[in-house]
Structure formats: structure tokens, C-alpha cells
Design a protein around this motif. Sequence first.
Motif, short mmCIF file in Angstrom:
data_model
loop_
_atom_site.label_atom_id
_atom_site.label_comp_id
_atom_site.label_asym_id
_atom_site.label_seq_id
_atom_site.Cartn_x
_atom_site.Cartn_y
_atom_site.Cartn_z
N TYR A 1 2.08 7.12 12.20
CA TYR A 1 3.11 7.67 11.31
C TYR A 1 3.40 9.14 11.51
CZ TYR A 1 3.00 3.35 8.64
OH TYR A 1 3.09 2.04 8.25
N SER A 2 2.84 9.78 12.53
CA SER A 2 3.03 11.21 12.68
C SER A 2 4.49 11.58 12.91
CB SER A 2 2.15 11.77 13.79
OG SER A 2 2.48 11.19 15.02
N ASP A 3 5.22 10.77 13.66
CA ASP A 3 6.64 11.06 13.88
C ASP A 3 7.49 10.74 12.65
OD1 ASP A 3 6.10 11.91 16.42
OD2 ASP A 3 6.49 9.97 17.35
N ILE A 4 7.15 9.66 11.96
CA ILE A 4 7.93 9.25 10.79
C ILE A 4 7.80 10.28 9.67
CG2 ILE A 4 8.10 7.51 8.96
CD1 ILE A 4 7.14 5.46 11.09
N PHE A 5 6.61 10.85 9.50
CA PHE A 5 6.38 11.78 8.40
C PHE A 5 6.37 13.23 8.86
CE2 PHE A 5 4.45 7.92 6.48
CZ PHE A 5 5.40 7.79 5.48
N ALA B 1 -1.64 10.22 2.49
CA ALA B 1 -1.55 10.35 3.95
C ALA B 1 -0.24 10.98 4.44
CB ALA B 1 -1.76 8.99 4.61
N PRO B 2 0.94 10.57 3.96
CA PRO B 2 2.17 11.18 4.49
C PRO B 2 2.23 12.70 4.29
CG PRO B 2 2.69 9.21 3.25
CD PRO B 2 1.25 9.48 3.03
N PHE B 3 1.74 13.16 3.15
CA PHE B 3 1.78 14.59 2.87
C PHE B 3 0.79 15.36 3.73
CE2 PHE B 3 3.14 12.37 -0.98
CZ PHE B 3 4.44 12.87 -1.08
N LEU B 4 -0.38 14.77 3.97
CA LEU B 4 -1.36 15.42 4.85
C LEU B 4 -0.86 15.45 6.29
CD1 LEU B 4 -4.68 13.97 3.41
CD2 LEU B 4 -3.79 16.29 3.18
N ILE B 5 -0.23 14.35 6.73
CA ILE B 5 0.32 14.31 8.09
C ILE B 5 1.40 15.37 8.24
CG2 ILE B 5 1.70 12.91 9.69
CD1 ILE B 5 0.14 10.45 8.59
N MET B 6 2.29 15.48 7.24
CA MET B 6 3.36 16.48 7.29
C MET B 6 2.76 17.89 7.33
SD MET B 6 6.53 17.03 4.67
CE MET B 6 5.54 17.81 3.40
#
Length: 194
Positions: free
Chosen positions: A60-64, A148-153
Motif C-alpha cells: 500500500y505504499s503507493d496507494i497511501f 497503517a495508512p497514516f503511518l505509511i504516509m
Amino acid sequence: MVKNLNGIRGILFLLIFISHFKYVIKDSYIGQTIYNFINFGGFAVIFFFVLSGFTMALGYSDIFEKVTKENYKNYIFRRFIKFYPLYIITGLIGLFFICLPQKHDIIWVYHFIFLYVPLLQPWTIFTSFGGNSVGWFLASIFYCYLLAPFLIMLLRKIKTLKCHILISIFIYIILFLIIYILLVLHKENSPLFY
């Protein structure tokens, strides 16, 4: 997805599976002898969390790169649909076959409706809802999915290796302090240890 991770996941699954037979295995002489050498279920559960975070970051690194309301909603909905039916089924099995027959207490219906169904039981004294480790794991990891999405961002916005290392050191220090406090308080066998 990295194909080699399936082998690691298989080994972790076996370690968790074996550790849940502790009451059966330890009744025999051979079981008492070898159980301490194969009882790595707690380690395997923690490693599953780490492995899940790693695969989430890969997938999900590119998505988020930027979290929007739409991509966050789609992501959470897919995760929720994937595990929630299993979560409810294991909860109903635990309620009807473990909690109610053994405890003879209607309070477990209350716990099921107001703590288990909304995924809140890992944060209460009823962490595993009568021994339902699957339910505990799924509810706990769902909160990791929410973050997870917020940490990845955040990690994608940090460009320097020095900042990544400092953040990692800070997180490890916090985790070691928590583990140390729990060990000092002799809570290592508590479900709250996770």
C-alpha cells in the motif's frame, strides 16, 4: 507480495497451532519434556504483527502516498469484509460453547454485544472473550489496519535515512520500556502483554 513470506507464515502458523495444545501436550511425559522447546506461540503472534505491517507497507505504499477519504474508506471496507465474518463466527462459538455453559452468567451476552461485536474487547479485562484467541488477534490487528495508512504516509514524507533511524529508535525504546514494565510487574503471562 513476496513469495518467500508464505513459508515464514506457515512456520509461524505451526508454532501458534502447537502452542495452543499446551493442555493436551503437557499431560503426557513426552509432552512435558518437549513442550518448552516448541512453545513459541507468543513470539509467532508478535512476528505475525510485524510481518503484517511489512506486507501492508509493501502493498500500500503507493496507494497511501496521500490518504484521501475515498481510498481510506475502500481500504478499511476491504479489510473489514475479509475478516469480520470469521470474527463473528468465532465469537458466537465462544459465547455458546465456552462462556455461557461454563460461567452460567448472562453477563457474557452483554460482553458479546457491547464489547466483542464492536471490536473493543482487546482493550478490556475480557481480552480474549473466554479464550477466543482468534477473535483477540483479529480485533487487535484491525486497529493496526486503521493506523497503517497514516503511518505509511508519514514514513513516505520523511526522506532522510537519519530521520527513519531516529523514529525507529524512538519506537523501540518505547516498546522496550513497556515490555520492561510488564515484566517487572510479572504480567508476562497476561493476555495484556501483547
